[in-house]
Structures are given as structure tokens and as C-alpha cells.
Scaffold this motif. Structure first.
Motif, mmCIF file in Angstrom:
data_model
loop_
_atom_site.group_PDB
_atom_site.id
_atom_site.type_symbol
_atom_site.label_atom_id
_atom_site.label_comp_id
_atom_site.label_asym_id
_atom_site.label_seq_id
_atom_site.Cartn_x
_atom_site.Cartn_y
_atom_site.Cartn_z
ATOM 1 N N ALA A 116 9.999 -2.703 4.204
ATOM 2 C CA ALA A 116 8.871 -2.515 3.304
ATOM 3 C C ALA A 116 7.777 -3.504 3.634
ATOM 4 O O ALA A 116 8.006 -4.703 3.625
ATOM 5 C CB ALA A 116 9.305 -2.727 1.848
ATOM 6 N N PRO A 117 6.591 -2.997 3.977
ATOM 7 C CA PRO A 117 5.472 -3.915 4.051
ATOM 8 C C PRO A 117 5.154 -4.410 2.656
ATOM 9 O O PRO A 117 5.465 -3.686 1.691
ATOM 10 C CB PRO A 117 4.334 -3.040 4.575
ATOM 11 C CG PRO A 117 4.704 -1.647 4.177
ATOM 12 C CD PRO A 117 6.208 -1.608 4.083
ATOM 13 N N ILE A 118 4.554 -5.504 2.578
ATOM 14 C CA ILE A 118 3.929 -6.480 3.462
ATOM 15 C C ILE A 118 4.722 -7.774 3.394
ATOM 16 O O ILE A 118 4.801 -8.516 4.365
ATOM 17 C CB ILE A 118 2.471 -6.737 2.992
ATOM 18 C CG1 ILE A 118 1.645 -5.460 3.102
ATOM 19 C CG2 ILE A 118 1.836 -7.861 3.737
ATOM 20 C CD1 ILE A 118 1.344 -4.946 4.533
ATOM 21 N N LYS B 171 8.908 -7.257 4.329
ATOM 22 C CA LYS B 171 9.168 -6.778 5.688
ATOM 23 C C LYS B 171 10.628 -7.020 6.059
ATOM 24 O O LYS B 171 11.194 -8.070 5.736
ATOM 25 C CB LYS B 171 8.266 -7.503 6.685
ATOM 26 C CG LYS B 171 6.854 -6.941 6.715
ATOM 27 C CD LYS B 171 5.963 -7.720 7.689
ATOM 28 C CE LYS B 171 4.602 -7.023 7.807
ATOM 29 N NZ LYS B 171 3.599 -7.891 8.452
ATOM 30 N N ILE C 48 11.996 -3.580 15.063
ATOM 31 C CA ILE C 48 11.168 -3.689 13.854
ATOM 32 C C ILE C 48 9.700 -3.778 14.249
ATOM 33 O O ILE C 48 9.322 -4.605 15.070
ATOM 34 C CB ILE C 48 11.546 -4.929 13.017
ATOM 35 C CG1 ILE C 48 13.024 -4.879 12.628
ATOM 36 C CG2 ILE C 48 10.680 -5.016 11.764
ATOM 37 C CD1 ILE C 48 13.510 -6.122 11.890
ATOM 38 N N LEU C 49 8.877 -2.936 13.658
ATOM 39 C CA LEU C 49 7.415 -3.005 13.830
ATOM 40 C C LEU C 49 6.768 -2.928 12.448
ATOM 41 O O LEU C 49 7.157 -2.068 11.640
ATOM 42 C CB LEU C 49 6.921 -1.838 14.691
ATOM 43 C CG LEU C 49 7.231 -1.914 16.194
ATOM 44 C CD1 LEU C 49 6.856 -0.608 16.875
ATOM 45 C CD2 LEU C 49 6.474 -3.081 16.852
ATOM 46 N N GLY C 50 5.818 -3.775 12.193
ATOM 47 C CA GLY C 50 5.137 -3.731 10.898
ATOM 48 C C GLY C 50 6.077 -3.927 9.733
ATOM 49 O O GLY C 50 5.783 -3.518 8.617
ATOM 50 N N LEU D 267 8.985 -2.537 9.434
ATOM 51 C CA LEU D 267 9.825 -1.361 9.224
ATOM 52 C C LEU D 267 10.703 -1.115 10.454
ATOM 53 O O LEU D 267 10.284 -1.380 11.588
ATOM 54 C CB LEU D 267 8.945 -0.121 8.980
ATOM 55 C CG LEU D 267 7.903 -0.224 7.868
ATOM 56 C CD1 LEU D 267 7.120 1.086 7.752
ATOM 57 C CD2 LEU D 267 8.561 -0.558 6.539
ATOM 58 N N ALA D 268 11.880 -0.592 10.221
ATOM 59 C CA ALA D 268 12.790 -0.279 11.319
ATOM 60 C C ALA D 268 12.207 0.834 12.179
ATOM 61 O O ALA D 268 11.613 1.784 11.667
ATOM 62 C CB ALA D 268 14.143 0.153 10.767
ATOM 63 N N HIS E 168 7.851 -6.187 -1.230
ATOM 64 C CA HIS E 168 6.730 -5.275 -1.048
ATOM 65 C C HIS E 168 5.413 -6.059 -0.921
ATOM 66 O O HIS E 168 5.246 -6.818 0.021
ATOM 67 C CB HIS E 168 6.655 -4.273 -2.207
ATOM 68 C CG HIS E 168 7.778 -3.284 -2.222
ATOM 69 N ND1 HIS E 168 7.790 -2.156 -2.986
ATOM 70 C CD2 HIS E 168 8.938 -3.261 -1.528
ATOM 71 C CE1 HIS E 168 8.902 -1.486 -2.772
ATOM 72 N NE2 HIS E 168 9.608 -2.136 -1.903
ATOM 73 N N ASN E 169 4.539 -5.913 -1.885
ATOM 74 C CA ASN E 169 3.220 -6.508 -1.737
ATOM 75 C C ASN E 169 3.008 -7.729 -2.617
ATOM 76 O O ASN E 169 1.882 -8.133 -2.865
ATOM 77 C CB ASN E 169 2.169 -5.428 -2.002
ATOM 78 C CG ASN E 169 2.261 -4.331 -0.950
ATOM 79 O OD1 ASN E 169 1.815 -4.509 0.177
ATOM 80 N ND2 ASN E 169 2.895 -3.218 -1.286
ATOM 81 N N ALA F 146 2.437 -0.393 14.086
ATOM 82 C CA ALA F 146 3.288 0.180 13.047
ATOM 83 C C ALA F 146 3.011 1.655 12.820
ATOM 84 O O ALA F 146 3.528 2.239 11.866
ATOM 85 C CB ALA F 146 3.091 -0.597 11.749
ATOM 86 N N TYR G 253 5.218 3.813 9.978
ATOM 87 C CA TYR G 253 4.596 4.203 8.703
ATOM 88 C C TYR G 253 4.731 5.708 8.497
ATOM 89 O O TYR G 253 5.044 6.160 7.397
ATOM 90 C CB TYR G 253 3.119 3.782 8.656
ATOM 91 C CG TYR G 253 2.894 2.423 8.036
ATOM 92 C CD1 TYR G 253 3.372 1.268 8.645
ATOM 93 C CD2 TYR G 253 2.221 2.281 6.825
ATOM 94 C CE1 TYR G 253 3.165 0.013 8.077
ATOM 95 C CE2 TYR G 253 2.012 1.031 6.247
ATOM 96 C CZ TYR G 253 2.477 -0.093 6.880
ATOM 97 O OH TYR G 253 2.277 -1.327 6.311
ATOM 98 N N LYS H 254 8.290 6.469 7.582
ATOM 99 C CA LYS H 254 8.673 6.085 6.227
ATOM 100 C C LYS H 254 7.966 6.940 5.183
ATOM 101 O O LYS H 254 8.601 7.486 4.288
ATOM 102 C CB LYS H 254 8.333 4.612 5.976
ATOM 103 C CG LYS H 254 8.799 4.116 4.597
ATOM 104 C CD LYS H 254 8.500 2.645 4.381
ATOM 105 C CE LYS H 254 9.204 2.131 3.131
ATOM 106 N NZ LYS H 254 10.652 1.937 3.304
#
Lengths: 362, 362, 362, 362
Positions: A225-227, A230, A286-288, A290-291, B3-4, B113, B117, B120
Motif C-alpha cells: 500500500a502506498p505511501i 509501502k 517491489i515497486l512503488g 507494491l508487489a 497507507h497515507n 510503479a 498500480y 492493484k
């Protein structure tokens, strides 16, 4: 992660000290109807258990796990399953030998948390390090065994890849070797060198650091989960929270800092399964945050045990200068037993990521 | 961190995308009656601002911060102060140039990402990377400026210590140099080498990674919290959550794995201030997850920007194979601008640790 | 409050089922150096303990609390104190009599959580209600005993003020009566009526509801937190989370809806202590979510025990229509034993509010 | 719920003061690909908007909502949808008239949060009540409009059922009446009485309390979470957090305390849909903290506005005794506008419960 709890939907709270009644955990948020026996937990605890070779502490703890809540026998199948309610696990302390630790009541051991606990709390459970002892990690391993049940399609394995300055040869990597030597080492040829080296360290009353690698395969794209949640941030936190860990890296890690853009970014081709097929895995899956669907690869550094037989300069509670020799029974390379602990932490992070992912996107 | 939002008592929530209306944060739990002007935030934002040298993206964003809530003029002093209620800060996006990003609507940029994204969420704001853009870090920097007000006795500074394979000479370390070159580099002699090197990278349309170091001085012993809220675990999470970061280490970090016990554990003598005086700082100022009173030292690795001019193999949303060249205006070494971001994240972690510490132990 | 944990800095996690190994809690975030003996917890548990009069369930549970972690003997004073680490308390289940509950394995008891647990989890611990049993509240009472140590200047007392349609006469209110009758009733004159009434209810195999009032004195102005962490919101959540509670009110509560503005708002005069002296307490000690310094007053409604001897229409797991008579040993007025539970919940909420307040504003 | 954030997976953070730049919210964790236009939010805001009849404050606020982040146009459909990233909404303050509030800078208004904010923070935004103003609820209504998108099968409606001592006749209940009178009153026959009564209250410069009822239909069995995340506990917290609310009840609420067991527990028959058909709904749709599948019914009490024209005894910041008349533009029955606010809070609680439920049990 906060104080003694980590996770969001799959939440683990641990308690207990090295020389108290025992060590335990409460796992909250576990999905229901997962088969779970005490033996599932015991199998993981036995991998972490002290006293199994001359290269780990000689403290003899059977580390027998009891499940106190959260399971029942499913009348339909006769199997014990989770009920969706909190699962408490307790492990009695047996071989405490408190007398070993008399000297450290007043003296601060260098490299240990003695001074800072006193500085923070004004009191400190000096018996075996109290809450700061790596014994707490037994509870993590128990929780990890439950976490694995939540994500059955994911395989999580760790290995010791470096001891002091001795590294394995990655070309020899064979996961099957992990269970066949006392170091969780995937390189059969390196084992002999490690035995020789660690015997010398042990006889010298010293200790040495290590680097471990943990790999999770089968994680679908999108978990994480961003941000600030992560997946790599959560893994970093989880691994850094293990006693004696001083560094964490994902994929190429610090090596990525030396690369050019075209060397680092993993190119993609069309895969057979509707997903991209990556041509490399510098990203460590992992990028950003997320897997990506590739194996998740993390490495972490464990410092040498601070409990050694060499006299060390220190101060006592009265801030008088003194020396200390840490007797007792200690691991010459505490990194070894971090293997099942790291797997457990990664399992917990992934179980939580899975439940949160399912919660938000179905 | 979830998360954020990150933090527990000092809680930061950020929002906004690269090419939306703007970027913002809400800081909740800030103590009242701290002097805070928009100019305090602006000063930090200006350090991170793009387009200030040829070594950062040429996107021109004034990054003007407005405080939307949580402050008022104290009638007694005429100064604007915090009120203890949530402080919202908003930064308008100005120079979006969405047309630059048309191609990436359908193609997945390697190292970015984009794919995850889509995997997801089933949708992705492709305009400049959307939420996954490093533009989000402007909001972190704003929050960090507020966090610094909470812990006035703590000095937090970061520096670039390595660019690609070029490292600084630590003997030349001079914090005063940080503001005098476009790299936040503490070694004046290294700057010339970095200029020459990065110009070549930039002209080649490529990019390069970096290693940064952040140091927090003045943190009293005891801040932090075992077991899962360890100060090093929170720092690892905070730094790893910064875009493009692939590794974090505390103190000697991965180097500690190569040490013997007697080399690693920091010895103590009596200090003048009722605290121990440590004879070294291999621990990086943290033991058992708690601050020791020594400088807190963390390093982290930033991968090279994945946006480069070399054509790269990739797939599109229909999983057809294709190539991509990432045009647009990008940082040849994205690590440079991570300096104020890292300081901000560390400031937030420490502000939170301070408030929690005060909550539990007074 | 989330799943099986409540609180933010003073965090309580409970576990255990009615007929499992036992019931327990883990209290995390407790300040260090507070004197705490098992006897402190036992005293509160004894007030809640079943089987002490003919007006509560005849289940015989000694409810002996053991502290498993988080305390040690302070060498300086010889007293057992908290160490700042998590305090686990465990209470063994002794008198489970699982055979009593055979029939309810397949039938859903009206008014109980049987059906909804099955609907949610697809499995249900039917033995005595499993996790949904009020037995869980023993763990809350244990946590509350610890919470009281955190806020020594605060007095928290609860009382039964209404049983069915019989109310006490508030002019007779005498806190000293609480411990002198089996109802925790502050009106000595009402006790006779309650005895007579509840005996009839009990003999009829029926049950009856109740209203309780809890008062916290000594809470300083300012504890609590706007906007969603309001002290009244947290109290409402805490009290509503107690089994069988269907309503919560603060101060005049629903009565306030019938008042005019000039009747409701509490006027102020200057106090002797630098605080206002309120001329009334319609607000129940809370304005804008923050404590005013007046006594905090909450009331809550407890529904009648759903376990009664009258046959009731219901369905079974196969959704076949049937009838059920709930045998077993049940409280004719489950509200009575809610008195120590409510005090415990209020103590936990206030301990948490205190620590958070101290965290944010010092 | 904590400070200025509530929810776990569907998390809402609000900010802003009555007379600052504006009011806003950040909704984090919203599922992606939900159609969302500013108009969806505006429709709900317009229901809460002041100045729409002579029975609400004459403050003229257009309350125009702007979505700052978290949405984009779906190229496939041309509709604006959520992206899974945080959705920030901002509402500018327009008609602040700060001069109206000069007197209250130094005097504490009885029944308001003035004194306690000063006591807690040592500073207070006195302009229109600052953060404690009900204006904050505009942000809740915006969040609620988003929450409704997350649970499209659930219908949430609220109504005013009592004003002062005047109650509606429940036999006349007609949801269609809600939008046809200025009171959100479901009983057309009661409207005339309410008009007459509230006109008198308004002319007298006074105010009056109210009771509201909110009903959620279509909630599937099992949503919610024992033990401390009970659906009724979360509703109690959410409703009690609304300004001026002093009591909350579920189902029969305080009335349940007067019932016998056989009157209260809802019997079940087999339904057509594989679920039980309940023969009554004393429980208000919740048992053991989980939804039963019946309509969820909550009621709450709103105290009379404390801002009235009658002079009231109070003290000032210097703790000198004085009197105050609260001029300005106030609602004679602040409960009326709580209708859309309550719906919004219930929508947020249910959206969060849904996501958490899906997370844990799939």
C-alpha cells in the motif's frame, strides 16, 4: 508498528521477558477456519530453539507452545481450526538461571539496551536482558507460523549469506541445504569454512555479525500500500525491529546506488499468465511499495552479539566507571537464529498486506 | 505507518498527485503554542524545489505553501502559533505539462510503479506518475518543517555521501558545505568530481543512484519504544517509504555484520552530564530501539531514476510487448533532492517519538 | 478501539473464550514504576466474580489472576512495580461444565450472538458463547485495575440506578451503600424492593434489564481530544462495547433533548483553584470532548439476559425452525455485574486520555 | 477514532476551523473505480447547508466542495472515478463575519468548549468556536458522501423524531416526508406543531434540544467486529462525536432496560433467503457487535444550542466573573442539521466495517 503490537488487520501483540513466567503473543484479526495445531507453531519454534548445536546459546529451553484461545475443533472435519477470534500462544520459560546475571544488575553492558532502558523507564528488568532479550522473538516465530496459514500460496525462506567477512558463493545456492547445516546456509561448500571460523570465534569468547537474506515467492502483484504503508517500508520496519539488526535492503539495495538507470530498472516482456515477465529483479519484487509478482528479496545485517568474554569499559547505575565481562550462555553469531525469526516477520507483514489488500480492493 | 498516514501522536496524512490540483498534508497532534509561519515551511520546500540547478528536473514549481488550518495569531505576542488542532498545508501544482506524459498512459515504464498500480487498483493516474510521483514528498517536507518546531533542541541534517560509485572523503566532512553546492555534499573536494560525473550522466540521458546520510543530534536518551516501535524500525520505515529508496542502515549498518563483538559494542565512560560518554558510535545512537543520547546516524540508498532516454523493453496495458523512452523532465540523480525529504521524515519520526515518550513516562 | 484492542497509548488487548483455557489481557504502554501486585487486580476481579449471591450466575469461578509479564521487584523498595513493558494477566477457566451447552451447538439462541458469529466466521465456539460470552469482561476488569494505577488522583465508581422499571431515589444516594448489597445499589431503601423483584424474576426463569451510572471524580480540565477522540465518544464506545449494553448517555443525556438552552448550559463562577466553579453539571463533566473538571457522569442501559427458561422460537444452523430453552447458570440481571466492568472501562479510557494529553501538551 | 481521524481501513481525517480558510477532509483507503463527482458530495452538503430556512443559522455559506485529489477521468467510460489514493475535499469559508465574535475572545460561553480548549491548549481559536464549531461537520458530510459509494446496497436515512418535549407519532412515519419540511421530520402531522413551537423558541432568543433516529437498511449479517470494534460501539462513538450529542442508543436502547428477557430477545423463523427472519427488532440490527441483517436503528440526543440571547453567568480568561449574551447567527434547534451529519457518520462507520469484514473473512 507501535510499541508491542505490529500489523493492522493481522495484528500481533507480544509480551514477556527473558526470565519471567514466559513469552507469549496474541494474534488478532486472523481469518477463521484455517487449520491450526500447536504442532504447526512448534515446528517453527524448534527451528529457532537454542541449544541445538554448539553454535547457539547453551540455554536449554524446550520452548513448548500452548494455544490458549482462538481455536476449536471443527465438528465437521475433526480438525482444529481458527475461529476468527484472538489467538493467544504462551511459551513457558524453563531454564532461566537467574544467578548468571547478578553482575549486570548494576552495570550497563556495552552494545546492550541496559542503559537506555534505565534512562527511559527509571527501572530495568536486568534478568537476562528482560524484555530486550532476543527471547522475545520466540513469540514472533509463533505468530509467524500462524501468518503462514493466512497466505498458503506464498513460500517464505531465509538463509544466512555472510558470516563476518565470509560470504557464500551465490552460484551454489540450494534451498535444500538450509536444513542440513547449523547455519541455515544455502551453500554447502561454505559450511566447512563457517564451522572452522565460528569455532575459533567461540573459543576466543568473542562473537561475529552476519548478513541474512529472506525471499518470499508467490506474492501476487499489488499487495502492499502506498505511501507510508509501502510493502518495503513495512518489511524494513519488521526486520529492523529484530534484535541486533542494523541494516535492511530490498533487491539490489545499497548496490542499486552504484547502478545507472538502464542497469537498474527491470525490463518487461509479456508473460504467459497475463502478467509481465520481468527480465531481471533488481527491484527485489517491489515497486512503488507494491508487489510486482516477482520474488520479494530482502537482506539484513545483524551485528555481533555484544555479550562476550573480553573485559569491556563501562559505567554502572551510579555512573561510576567500571569494567564488565558478560558471562552466561550466548550465541557466538546471533545472526544464525535470526533465520526463522526473519521468515516469521515477513510472513506477518505479508499476511497483513494480504488482508488489507483484500479489504480495500476485494 | 499505514497507507497515507504516518506517526502515532504526531500524525501526518498526505494527499495529492503529480498533475492534480496540488499536494497537501494534514498534521494532527501537534502541540499548541509553537510559533509557525508559512515561511518556516517555505524555507524547507525551497531546499527541495525542482529546477534550481541543471542537476535536478527542469519542472518549474514555485511550491508555495499555504497553511489552511491549525494556526492563529496569538494576541499576546502578535506571532502566529499552532493551536493544537490539525494543521493543513496545501501546495498548488502549477507547471504540470500533462502533454509530456501521453505515451505512458498505456505503457508501463520499467522501474516505475505503473504496472503495480494497475495491478492493484485496476486504474492508474498516469499523469506524471500520479500519486506515486516523488512530487508527494513536497508534502512530507512541509510536515517536517512543522515537526522541527516540536523538537527544538534536536538538529537534523542530511548529506549526499555517494553518487554512483563515487564516494566522498569523510575526513573532509563539513556541514557548512551542504548549502554551498547543488548536491548537498559535505566534502568540498568531491563536488568537482560530482559535477563532472553527473554532467556526463545527464548528457547521456541516463541517471545514477546515490547514498545519503542523515544525522540527528540532541536526541535525549530513552526516546523510542520497544519492541515494534523501535526508533530504528521507525526510521527504517520512514526512509524506505521515500521514493526510490532501496536500503537503510543505522550506525555501522551492513558494516557491523563484518565486525567482532569487541569491535562493535560501544564502550562507555562517565560523562559530565550524568550520562555515559560513549567511546565510539557504531550503534548509530540507538540500542534496543531507544536513543542512547549519541548522534543518531542513518544512511540510505537511492536507486537511479528510472526515467531515462534509452529505449527500454516493456509491455502495455494490453500486455503487448513494446519499447518506451521516458521523455519529460527528470532528475539525473534523484537522490540529491532526497536530502531535505530525509531530514523531514526523521524530524517527523523524532517528533512522534518525543510525544509518545512524554506520554508514557512524563 | 479495534477488534480486540482498545486504547492508543494505554492499550489493552484481550483474548480467551468462556470455555477455553482461560481469559487474559495484555496492557501495553503502562508507565513504569507503578506499584502493582496481583492482589490489586484480584480485588477488582472479586467484585465482578460470579456466584457471590443468588442474584448472579452460579458458575463457580475463582477468577485468580496471574501477572505473566511487565512487573518486577524494585530492589530499592522491595515492592513489585511495573517496568513500562507489556503487562500480561491470565485467568484460568475452572468451572466450565461444557455439557450444559450441548443443545446450543446447533440452535441459535435469540438475543445472543450465535447466529451472527456463524454468519461472519462460518464457525462459532458454541461452548458457553465462546468469545462473545461476558466472561471476556474479567480481562477488562483486570486491565482496569492497572489503569487505576496510572491515574491515582481519579476516583471512579459505578452504581446500579434502575432495575427493570424500578428506579432508585437519587436523594438517597450514598456511595458507601454500594459494597453493602448484592446490587451495587447506592440507595439503601431501594435494596429491599430490588431483592423482592429480582427473586420473582429469578423464580420465573426470566431476566430483567438495568441502568447503571458511572462517575469519575478528579479528572482535570482538558483531558480528552477533539474531534473524533472526544472523551465522551471514547466513553460511549467503551461502555457500548460491554456485553448487553444498548444505550449510553453523558450528563443529562436524553434528558438534555427536552431542555431549553438556558436550562442546559452550565453557568460558571470563579473557583478558588484558578478554575471555574460550575453552578450545575448538565454536561456531565465534558464539553467539546474535553473534561471540564467537574465529575464525569455517564449512564448506560443493559438489556435483560437473553438466556431464560421460557421456550423461544428460533432456527438452527440448517435454518430449520425450532424452539430453544436456555438452561445453564445465568444472571437474572446481568446488569448487576456490569458495575465493576464499567468502572474498569472508564478507568482505561481515562488512563489513555491522560497519557495522550501528557503526550501532546506536556 | 483518534483526534481528527476516524476509521481503520476507510479512514477520514478532517481539518479546518469555523473562521479560517475553510474546512476539509482526506478520505484514505477508499476502493478504486467508484464513480465520484463533486456533485455527489455537493448534494449531501446542500442538505446540511445553513441558511436554508428560518429555523437554521442565517450564516450564508455556499459550502462548495472541491475534490483536490484521488479521482481521475476513466478514459474507458468518461466518468470521473476514485483511484484508490487519498481523496481530499476542501470547502472554502466565505461568510465568516469575524466581528460578531469579538466579545467571546475573553469570555467563556457556558455550554461551549471555550474554557476547556483554553485549559487544554493554553490558546483557543475564539473566532466562531474555531475547531469546536459545528462547521467542522461539513467535512464529515463530504466524507459520508464518499462512504455511501463504497456500500451501494445500503440505504442510510435519518430523521428528527423529537423536538424538546414534542415527539412525532411513529404511526405516521413516512420517509418521503423527510425532504418536504425544514425539520427532516417523517411525520407530516407533527410538522405544524414543530413550526409553531420552534418559532416561539426562536423569537424568545432561546434554543431547544432534539432526538434523531438513523436507520441503515441492507447491511448484511456479520459486518462489525467483536470485541472493541463492535458495530454498536463504533456507531456510539461516531454519533457521540457529533457536536452537542449527549446520548446514543441502539434498538430499544434505554427502553430495553425496562424489559424482561422474553420481551427483549428477538425470535427467529426461517427466511426465504437462507437467513433467519426475525419476528421483532429490539436489538436494532446488532447482536454481539455484529450486524444481524435487520435494519440498524440508532437514536441520539442533541442538547439545545448553548448560544442564546439570555444573559448567562460566566467567567473570563482572567477568571473574573461576568455575564455573556451570545449574539451571532445560531440554530434555534441545532439537532435539525444533525440529520445529514448522522447519516454521514453512519455511512463512514459502515464503509469501514465493510472493508474490514472483507479484509478478514473475504
Amino acid at each position: 508498528m507501535s510499541h508491542n503490537t505490529f500489523g493492522h488487520l493481522f495484528r500481533v501483540t507480544t509480551f514477556g521477558e527473558s526470565h519471567g513466567a514466559g513469552i507469549g503473543c496474541v494474534v488478532d484479526g486472523c481469518p477463521p477456519r484455517l487449520a491450526l495445531e500447536a504442532a504447526d507453531i512448534q515446528a517453527e519454534l524448534d527451528r529457532r530453539r537454542p541449544g541445538t548445536s554448539r553454535f547457539t546459546t547453551q540455554r536449554q529451553e524446550p520452548d513448548t507452545a500452548r494455544i490458549l484461545s482462538g481455536v476449536m475443533t471443527d465438528d465437521a472435519t475433526g480438525r482444529q481450526v481458527t475461529t476468527g477470534t484472538p489467538i493467544a500462544v504462551f511459551i513457558d520459560n524453563v531454564d532461566q538461571r537467574s544467578k548468571d546475571y547478578g553482575e549486570i544488575r548494576d552495570k550497563y553492558r556495552p552494545g546492550h539496551a541496559d542503559y537506555v532502558y534505565d534512562a527511559k523507564y527509571g527501572i530495568r528488568d536486568y534478568r537476562g536482558g528482560g524484555r530486550s532479550s532476543a527471547r522475545e522473538t520466540a513469540a514472533r516465530v509463533a505468530a509467524g507460523a500462524i501468518a503462514r496459514k493466512v497466505i498458503p500460496g506464498v513460500t517464505i525462506r531465509a538463509a544466512l549469506v555472510k558470516m563476518g567477512k565470509l560470504a557464500i558463493d551465490r552460484r551454489n545456492w540450494d534451498w535444500d541445504q538450509i536444513g542440513k547445516n547449523p547455519f541455515f546456509c544455502p551453500d554447502a561448500e561454505a559450511v566447512g569454512r563457517f564451522v572452522h571460523y565460528l569455532d575459533a570465534v567461540r573459543r576466543a569468547g568473542s562473537s561475529v555479525g552476519a548478513v541474512l537474506e529472506v525471499v518470499a515467492e508467490g506474492v501476487p502483484p499489488g499487495w502492499g500500500a502506498p505511501i507510508y504503508g509501502k510493502l518495503d517500508a513495512e518489511l524494513a520496519s519488521a526486520l529492523m525491529s529484530i534484535n541486533a539488526v542494523k541494516g535492511v535492503e530490498i533487491g539490489d539495495g545499497f548496490g542499486a546506488a552504484e547502478l545507472m538507470g538502464e542497469e537498474n530498472a527491470d525490463e518487461m516482456r509479456a508473460g504467459n499468465d497475463g502478467r509481465p515477465r520481468f527480465l531481471s529483479n533488481h527491484a527485489g519484487g517491489i515497486l512503488g511499495g507494491l508487489a510486482t509478482g516477482q520474488p520479494i528479496v530482502a537482506r539484513f545485517a545483524v551485528k555481533p552479539t555484544s555479550s562476550i568474554l573480553t573485559p569491556r569499559k563501562t559505567v554502572d547505575r551510579a555512573m561510576e566507571e567500571t569494567e564488565i565481562v558478560t558471562k552466561g550462555r550466548h550465541d557466538p553469531c546471533v545472526g544464525i537464529r535470526a533465520v526463522p525469526i526473519a521468515e516469521a516477520m515477513v510472513a506477518c507483514v505479508l499476511a497483513d498486506a494480504f488482508l488489507r489488500h483484500r479489504g480495500q480492493v476485494g
